[in-house]
Design a protein around this motif. Structure first.
Motif, PDB file in Angstrom:
ATOM      1  N   UNK A  78       5.554 -12.293   8.050  1.00 32.23           N
ATOM      2  CA  UNK A  78       5.239 -12.629   6.656  1.00 32.23           C
ATOM      3  C   UNK A  78       6.364 -13.453   6.031  1.00 32.23           C
ATOM      4  N   UNK A  79       5.974 -14.593   5.425  1.00 30.45           N
ATOM      5  CA  UNK A  79       6.934 -15.472   4.759  1.00 30.45           C
ATOM      6  C   UNK A  79       6.853 -15.266   3.244  1.00 30.45           C
ATOM      7  N   UNK A  80       5.613 -15.120   2.750  1.00 33.92           N
ATOM      8  CA  UNK A  80       5.439 -15.032   1.293  1.00 33.92           C
ATOM      9  C   UNK A  80       4.183 -14.218   0.979  1.00 33.92           C
ATOM     10  N   UNK A  81       4.252 -13.393  -0.070  1.00 32.70           N
ATOM     11  CA  UNK A  81       3.086 -12.644  -0.531  1.00 32.70           C
ATOM     12  C   UNK A  81       2.882 -12.948  -2.011  1.00 32.70           C
ATOM     13  N   UNK A  82       1.707 -13.435  -2.358  1.00 38.10           N
ATOM     14  CA  UNK A  82       1.399 -13.708  -3.759  1.00 38.10           C
ATOM     15  C   UNK A  82       0.207 -12.853  -4.178  1.00 38.10           C
ATOM     16  N   UNK A  83       0.336 -12.157  -5.276  1.00 36.57           N
ATOM     17  CA  UNK A  83      -0.810 -11.399  -5.776  1.00 36.57           C
ATOM     18  C   UNK A  83      -1.703 -12.331  -6.574  1.00 36.57           C
ATOM     19  N   UNK A  84      -2.983 -12.316  -6.268  1.00 35.23           N
ATOM     20  CA  UNK A  84      -3.938 -13.153  -7.003  1.00 35.23           C
ATOM     21  C   UNK A  84      -4.415 -12.327  -8.198  1.00 35.23           C
ATOM     22  N   UNK A 129      -6.595 -11.781   1.276  1.00 36.50           N
ATOM     23  CA  UNK A 129      -7.088 -10.441   1.623  1.00 36.50           C
ATOM     24  C   UNK A 129      -7.130  -9.533   0.407  1.00 36.50           C
ATOM     25  N   UNK A 130      -7.909  -8.462   0.586  1.00 35.47           N
ATOM     26  CA  UNK A 130      -7.892  -7.378  -0.398  1.00 35.47           C
ATOM     27  C   UNK A 130      -6.998  -6.301   0.202  1.00 35.47           C
ATOM     28  N   UNK A 131      -5.897  -6.000  -0.462  1.00 31.31           N
ATOM     29  CA  UNK A 131      -4.944  -5.075   0.132  1.00 31.31           C
ATOM     30  C   UNK A 131      -4.617  -3.899  -0.774  1.00 31.31           C
ATOM     31  N   UNK A 132      -4.244  -2.787  -0.158  1.00 34.31           N
ATOM     32  CA  UNK A 132      -3.880  -1.591  -0.923  1.00 34.31           C
ATOM     33  C   UNK A 132      -2.370  -1.397  -0.871  1.00 34.31           C
ATOM     34  N   UNK A 133      -1.768  -1.343  -2.048  1.00 37.32           N
ATOM     35  CA  UNK A 133      -0.329  -1.122  -2.185  1.00 37.32           C
ATOM     36  C   UNK A 133      -0.130  -0.118  -3.301  1.00 37.32           C
ATOM     37  N   UNK A 134       0.722   0.849  -3.095  1.00 37.05           N
ATOM     38  CA  UNK A 134       0.973   1.868  -4.125  1.00 37.05           C
ATOM     39  C   UNK A 134      -0.334   2.457  -4.664  1.00 37.05           C
ATOM     40  N   UNK A 135      -1.256   2.753  -3.756  1.00 30.47           N
ATOM     41  CA  UNK A 135      -2.555   3.385  -4.072  1.00 30.47           C
ATOM     42  C   UNK A 135      -3.480   2.490  -4.886  1.00 30.47           C
ATOM     43  N   UNK A 136      -3.140   1.201  -5.030  1.00 29.98           N
ATOM     44  CA  UNK A 136      -3.977   0.300  -5.826  1.00 29.98           C
ATOM     45  C   UNK A 136      -4.403  -0.900  -4.999  1.00 29.98           C
ATOM     46  N   UNK A 137      -5.684  -1.226  -5.101  1.00 31.36           N
ATOM     47  CA  UNK A 137      -6.195  -2.409  -4.413  1.00 31.36           C
ATOM     48  C   UNK A 137      -6.038  -3.649  -5.295  1.00 31.36           C
ATOM     49  N   UNK A 138      -5.677  -4.760  -4.670  1.00 29.11           N
ATOM     50  CA  UNK A 138      -5.630  -6.045  -5.375  1.00 29.11           C
ATOM     51  C   UNK A 138      -5.861  -7.142  -4.337  1.00 29.11           C
ATOM     52  N   UNK A 139      -6.088  -8.357  -4.818  1.00 32.38           N
ATOM     53  CA  UNK A 139      -6.253  -9.487  -3.904  1.00 32.38           C
ATOM     54  C   UNK A 139      -4.911 -10.211  -3.751  1.00 32.38           C
TER      55      UNK A 139
END
Lengths: 195, 228
Positions: free
Chosen positions: A179-185, A158-168
């Protein structure tokens, strides 16, 4: 157990649980390999599971080590099967539309994702199966009933917004939508597509 | 690779079939250096040079001739995970003539399975002392695909194919130029990429005698992070 030992144990447990869902970055390098270079056990599993399907083989290097992956379009649905370098099964993933998941599960997943991201847009959903028995996985791939024990997770890109910043991100959730694991691409350099 | 070779052959063969057209060909090396200034901001500088080798409108149609050099500088601001707004300036030096160009860009990058697609929308305005100002509106779509595996990793080759449409307006005269840009690239590491291919341009498209340019292009993209 003394009071100080108990406090240390609680602290270690806290670190382990919070670290497990803190976003790490995803490192993955993948390259095509020839079928003859795939492990025999992996070849046997794939030929037993995906009859008459064209299989593409890849070797993958990630933060978890080297793996072998077979990708195929089976019954018009994308599947990928991950093995260790000896050909032992790790998991099977099937691409699915998020809207095709059960309504209750969609709600649970959305609730979990809303806690993690202030805004998000799902681009890919995969069901992930893990089982100790190869026959169980073959049954699941072929949509056959099985009463054997297996684990069903969901891998969402997904494309997600965290701390006012979008990332994949790549998010792994269990069958309850937790949720088990979150990896930033990490974004690849796009200068050659822009300038 | 087969697609690239087929495209090049098609372009070369097509030259002989357009007797009413002008045709020129040469070299077009390009260097782009991007410097990351912050999480959302980068500074992109470029140098690009044209050298003519074939020109069928001249008596000696095969002859080396240096044509021009472009120096460009742009600021790129990321406004989302796959959107960016860029603005900058280009200086063109052509014999004793100097042109100034202001540039505004909007880019969208997205992935479709194993393909990466880039959409570039550009407006630019070119000014010099000898001609009227020229205004252009451009759209380019670029597709990029790894030649091994599903995504491009360091040490891997890739295929990049672009298609651009350029509308221009100068002294109440309009024109359309179309470009086809097939390249083979190699990602040396996370900071360096090199590409080689052809940049085929058909200009003066609206009029009867079209202008055909076939440039052999070499691109080098280098990126660095100012903060490290």
């Amino acid at each position: 157990m003394t009071q100080s030992n108990a406090l240390i144990s609680i602290f270690i447990l806290y670190i382990l649980t919070t670290a497990s869902i803190t976003a790490q970055t995803k490192f993955e390098k993948e390259y095509r390999i020839h079928e003859k270079d795939a492990p025999t056990k992996a070849l046997n599993f794939v030929s037993d599971s995906f009859i008459d399907s064209k299989i593409k083989w890849y070797q993958e290097e990630s933060h978890e080590g080297k793996t072998i992956e077979a990708k195929t379009l089976f019954n018009k649905v994308r599947h990928s099967i991950e093995f260790d370098t000896l050909g032992n099964l790790i998991d099977v993933e099937r691409t699915i539309k998020f809207s095709d998941l059960a309504s209750l599960l969609q709600e649970k997943i959305s609730t979990s994702l809303k806690k993690e991201f202030s805004n998000f847009k799902i681009s890919k959903t995969q069901i992930q199966w893990k089982a100790s028995s190869r026959q169980t996985l073959i049954s699941l791939i072929n949509n056959q009933y099985t009463n054997e024990v297996y684990t069903q997770n969901y891998e969402i890109v997904l494309k997600g917004k965290k701390n006012k910043t979008y990332a994949n991100y790549e998010v792994l959730l269990d069958q309850e939508g937790v949720i088990v694991k979150v990896l930033e691409i990490l974004p690849r350099n796009t200068d050659n597509l822009e300038f | 690779m087969r697609i690239l070779i087929s495209l090049i052959v098609l372009i070369v063969i097509s030259q002989g079939t357009w007797a009413q057209s002008s045709f020129s060909s040469g070299l077009l090396p390009k260097i782009r250096v991007s410097i990351k200034l912050g999480d959302h901001l980068k500074w992109v500088n470029g140098i690009e040079s044209r050298q003519l080798i074939i020109d069928n409108t001249k008596e000696n149609s095969i002859d080396y001739e240096y044509v021009l050099t472009d120096f460009s500088t742009l600021l790129s601001h990321k406004i989302g995970s796959n959107l960016s707004l860029n603005g900058g300036y280009l200086l063109r030096i052509e014999e004793n003539d100097i042109s100034h160009r202001t540039i505004q860009q909007f880019n969208i990058i997205h992935a479709v399975q194993s393909l990466r697609l880039g959409h570039r929308f550009v407006t630019d305005q070119t000014f010099n002392n000898s001609t009227s100002p020229k205004f252009r509106l451009r759209y380019r779509i670029t597709m990029e695909k790894a030649l091994s595996g599903q995504k491009i990793d360091p040490g891997e080759l890739y295929l990049k194919i672009g298609n651009e449409y350029l509308g221009s307006l100068q002294s109440n005269e309009s024109d359309l130029e179309i470009r086809v840009i097939p390249f083979v690239g190699y990602e040396i590491d996370n900071k360096n990429k090199i590409e080689m291919g052809v940049d085929y341009r058909v200009g003066n498209f609206i009029n009867a005698t079209s202008e055909n340019d076939l440039w052999l292009s070499f691109n080098w993209y280098y990126s660095l992070d100012w903060r490290k």
